[in-house]
Write a protein that holds these residues in place. Structure first.
Motif, short mmCIF file in Angstrom:
data_model
loop_
_atom_site.label_atom_id
_atom_site.label_comp_id
_atom_site.label_asym_id
_atom_site.label_seq_id
_atom_site.Cartn_x
_atom_site.Cartn_y
_atom_site.Cartn_z
N LEU A 117 34.89 48.58 40.58
CA LEU A 117 35.14 47.14 40.58
C LEU A 117 34.85 46.55 41.96
CD1 LEU A 117 38.52 46.99 38.61
CD2 LEU A 117 36.22 46.69 37.70
N SER A 118 34.50 45.28 41.99
CA SER A 118 34.23 44.62 43.27
C SER A 118 35.51 44.43 44.07
CB SER A 118 33.57 43.26 43.02
OG SER A 118 34.45 42.37 42.35
N THR A 119 36.68 44.63 43.40
CA THR A 119 37.97 44.41 44.06
C THR A 119 38.58 45.69 44.63
OG1 THR A 119 39.04 44.68 41.90
CG2 THR A 119 38.51 42.43 42.59
N GLN A 120 37.85 46.80 44.57
CA GLN A 120 38.48 48.08 44.89
C GLN A 120 38.96 48.20 46.34
OE1 GLN A 120 35.33 50.68 43.62
NE2 GLN A 120 34.45 50.85 45.66
N ASN A 121 38.40 47.41 47.25
CA ASN A 121 38.83 47.45 48.65
C ASN A 121 39.74 46.29 49.01
OD1 ASN A 121 37.29 49.81 49.24
ND2 ASN A 121 35.45 48.55 49.41
N TRP A 122 40.15 45.53 48.01
CA TRP A 122 41.01 44.38 48.23
C TRP A 122 42.40 44.82 48.69
CZ3 TRP A 122 45.62 42.82 45.98
CH2 TRP A 122 46.00 41.48 46.18
N VAL A 123 42.99 44.07 49.63
CA VAL A 123 44.34 44.37 50.13
C VAL A 123 45.13 43.07 50.14
CG1 VAL A 123 45.72 45.20 52.05
CG2 VAL A 123 43.51 46.28 51.55
N SER A 124 46.31 43.09 49.54
CA SER A 124 47.15 41.90 49.48
C SER A 124 47.84 41.63 50.81
CB SER A 124 48.20 42.06 48.38
OG SER A 124 49.06 40.93 48.34
N GLU A 125 48.09 40.35 51.05
CA GLU A 125 48.86 39.95 52.23
C GLU A 125 50.36 39.94 51.94
OE1 GLU A 125 47.41 36.13 53.31
OE2 GLU A 125 45.46 36.86 54.03
N HIS A 126 50.70 40.17 50.66
CA HIS A 126 52.10 40.09 50.25
C HIS A 126 52.71 41.48 50.10
CE1 HIS A 126 51.49 35.80 49.36
NE2 HIS A 126 50.34 36.18 48.86
N PRO A 193 57.47 36.95 45.40
CA PRO A 193 57.76 35.55 45.08
C PRO A 193 56.51 34.83 44.60
CG PRO A 193 57.56 35.83 47.45
CD PRO A 193 57.48 37.21 46.84
N GLY A 194 56.70 33.78 43.82
CA GLY A 194 55.56 33.02 43.35
C GLY A 194 55.94 32.05 42.25
N LYS A 195 54.93 31.48 41.63
CA LYS A 195 55.11 30.49 40.57
C LYS A 195 54.84 31.11 39.22
CE LYS A 195 53.24 26.04 38.98
NZ LYS A 195 52.24 24.97 39.26
N VAL A 196 55.75 30.91 38.28
CA VAL A 196 55.55 31.41 36.91
C VAL A 196 54.50 30.53 36.23
CG1 VAL A 196 56.63 31.81 34.66
CG2 VAL A 196 57.91 32.28 36.76
N VAL A 225 51.10 34.79 42.58
CA VAL A 225 51.61 35.14 43.90
C VAL A 225 50.84 34.42 44.99
CG1 VAL A 225 52.07 37.06 45.48
CG2 VAL A 225 52.33 37.39 43.02
N GLY A 226 49.56 34.20 44.75
CA GLY A 226 48.68 33.51 45.69
C GLY A 226 47.38 33.20 44.99
N PRO A 227 46.45 32.54 45.68
CA PRO A 227 45.15 32.24 45.07
C PRO A 227 44.44 33.51 44.63
CG PRO A 227 45.45 30.99 47.10
CD PRO A 227 46.57 31.98 47.04
N GLY A 228 44.05 33.57 43.36
CA GLY A 228 43.37 34.75 42.85
C GLY A 228 44.23 36.00 42.84
N GLU A 229 45.54 35.84 42.68
CA GLU A 229 46.47 36.98 42.72
C GLU A 229 47.57 36.74 41.68
OE1 GLU A 229 48.80 39.51 46.25
OE2 GLU A 229 47.53 37.78 46.74
N TYR A 230 47.39 37.35 40.50
CA TYR A 230 48.28 37.11 39.36
C TYR A 230 48.97 38.41 38.96
CZ TYR A 230 45.91 32.62 39.03
OH TYR A 230 45.41 31.38 39.30
N LEU A 231 50.29 38.37 38.94
CA LEU A 231 51.10 39.54 38.66
C LEU A 231 51.60 39.48 37.21
CD1 LEU A 231 52.43 42.08 39.94
CD2 LEU A 231 54.35 40.62 40.58
N PHE A 232 51.25 40.49 36.41
CA PHE A 232 51.59 40.53 34.99
C PHE A 232 52.73 41.53 34.73
CE2 PHE A 232 47.71 38.31 34.67
CZ PHE A 232 47.48 37.89 33.37
N PHE A 233 53.73 41.09 33.98
CA PHE A 233 54.79 41.97 33.47
C PHE A 233 54.72 41.90 31.94
CE2 PHE A 233 56.13 40.38 37.55
CZ PHE A 233 56.65 41.49 38.20
N LEU A 277 43.79 34.40 35.81
CA LEU A 277 44.77 34.34 34.72
C LEU A 277 44.18 34.79 33.40
CD1 LEU A 277 47.69 33.54 34.12
CD2 LEU A 277 46.92 31.18 33.79
N LYS A 278 42.85 34.91 33.33
CA LYS A 278 42.19 35.27 32.08
C LYS A 278 42.44 36.74 31.73
CE LYS A 278 38.45 31.90 32.71
NZ LYS A 278 36.98 31.72 32.88
N PHE A 279 42.94 36.96 30.55
CA PHE A 279 43.16 38.33 30.07
C PHE A 279 42.43 38.49 28.75
CE2 PHE A 279 45.29 41.42 27.44
CZ PHE A 279 45.44 42.49 28.30
N PRO A 280 41.68 39.57 28.55
CA PRO A 280 41.54 40.74 29.42
C PRO A 280 40.28 40.74 30.30
CG PRO A 280 40.68 41.26 27.26
CD PRO A 280 41.08 39.81 27.21
#
Length: 322
Positions: A117-126, A193-196, A225-233, A277-280
């Motif tokens: 994936l193009s995101t494999q080296n991505w690191v969050s600031e959170h 932390p973030g917006k639901v 959690v941030g721009p382009g950073e969506y946490l799924f439960f 936010l698009k799944f899957p």
């Protein structure tokens, strides 16, 4: 002398048989042409995946490759019918056609690798905490297929499954009832932390061993959690999500309870991070937890490791530490 004659006669008969099989013009039948086209498309789809083109690669992996793999069986049956009822059976074109379809079937149905994936080296600031208190067992987690059965999908690439273990078991009795599972109904906490942005809690919980074919995520909460950073439960308990869309949540706040809704066999906590936010059809983001213990060893920042076998419990025991 007589034996030699018989041997030569048998060899001649065998040669004659195969000669008859290849007699006549070797016309390319439509099914064999379709098989070659499918192979070409399959190779192009895999090339797109390896080029790491973002969402385009996700579509190629999730739809193109799997769809071609699914179509292999009817085309093979088509070819077999043609072969049985249109002699000669042995033709070079048919051999090539069946060979192409076998390759398409393997590449489309057998999870050979974790998709790049193009995101494999991505690191969050959170800083993300584990989504529960107490000690839980990692059923799936980590960067490789050896420890994470999610790793062969683009959206769940770095996803996690956790469950509670007591005396080496996930449940009491036979585990046939949800209430027998130790983790069922346990609080699920916001890892950051973030917006639901999504909150669903009306899906019924499945009977253990009987996952629903629809509503993959079941009851779920998504936190931006941030721009382009969506946490799924996912797979949360029905009517047990206390947060609403648009609400701000804090790290460690209860956002639901462990359940068995959606495409889930047994109660567990599923969490993953993705870049939209698009799944899957989104790319998974590497999700690393901070300040936890894994098998009683402190970890400042890391990925809890599970197992490649969803039926076997062999992952790390983890718990959050303040």
């Amino acid at each position: 002398m007589e034996d030699d004659t018989r041997g030569q006669s048998a060899a001649a008969s065998t040669q004659s048989f195969f000669s008859r099989q290849f007699e006549g013009e070797d016309k390319w039948e439509l099914w064999a042409k379709v098989g070659l086209v499918m192979l070409a498309l399959q190779l192009v789809a895999w090339l797109m995946v390896f080029l790491k083109l973002g969402v385009a690669s996700v579509y190629a992996h999730a739809l193109g490759i799997s769809l071609l793999g699914t179509l292999t069986l009817p085309v093979v049956l088509w070819g077999l019918v043609k072969t049985l009822f249109n002699p000669p059976a042995l033709r070079r074109s048919r051999t090539v056609g069946f060979g192409a379809l076998i390759v398409v079937g393997v590449l489309g149905n057998v999870p050979l690798i974790a998709p790049p994936l193009s995101t494999q080296n991505w690191v969050s600031e959170h800083a993300y905490r584990l989504p529960f208190d107490g000690e839980w067992t990692t059923l799936a987690g980590g960067p490789s297929r050896a420890t994470n059965y999610h790793a062969t999908t683009a959206t769940f690439r770095w996803g996690y499954d956790f469950a509670l273990m007591r005396e080496g078991r996930r449940f009491t009795g036979t585990g046939a009832r949800l209430e027998e599972h130790h983790c069922f109904g346990q609080p699920v906490l916001a890892s950051a932390p973030g917006k639901v942005v999504t909150a669903v809690d009306f899906e019924a919980d499945n009977k253990p061993g009987e996952p629903t074919a629809t509503a993959v995520l079941g009851n779920h909460v998504v936190i931006e959690v941030g721009p382009g950073e969506y946490l799924f439960f996912s797979h949360l308990r029905q009517n047990a999500v206390p947060v609403k869309k648009g609400e701000q949540v804090e790290r460690g706040q209860k956002i639901g309870e462990c359940g068995n809704s959606g495409r889930s066999v047994e109660p567990h906590v599923h969490v993953h991070l993705q870049n939209s936010l698009k799944f899957p059809f989104s790319e998974s983001l590497p999700l690393r937890f901070s300040s936890y213990e894994a098998d009683a060893k402190p970890v400042a920042l890391g990925m809890p490791e599970g197992t490649a076998d969803s039926e076997r419990v062999a992952g790390q025991s983890v718990k959050h530490v303040d």
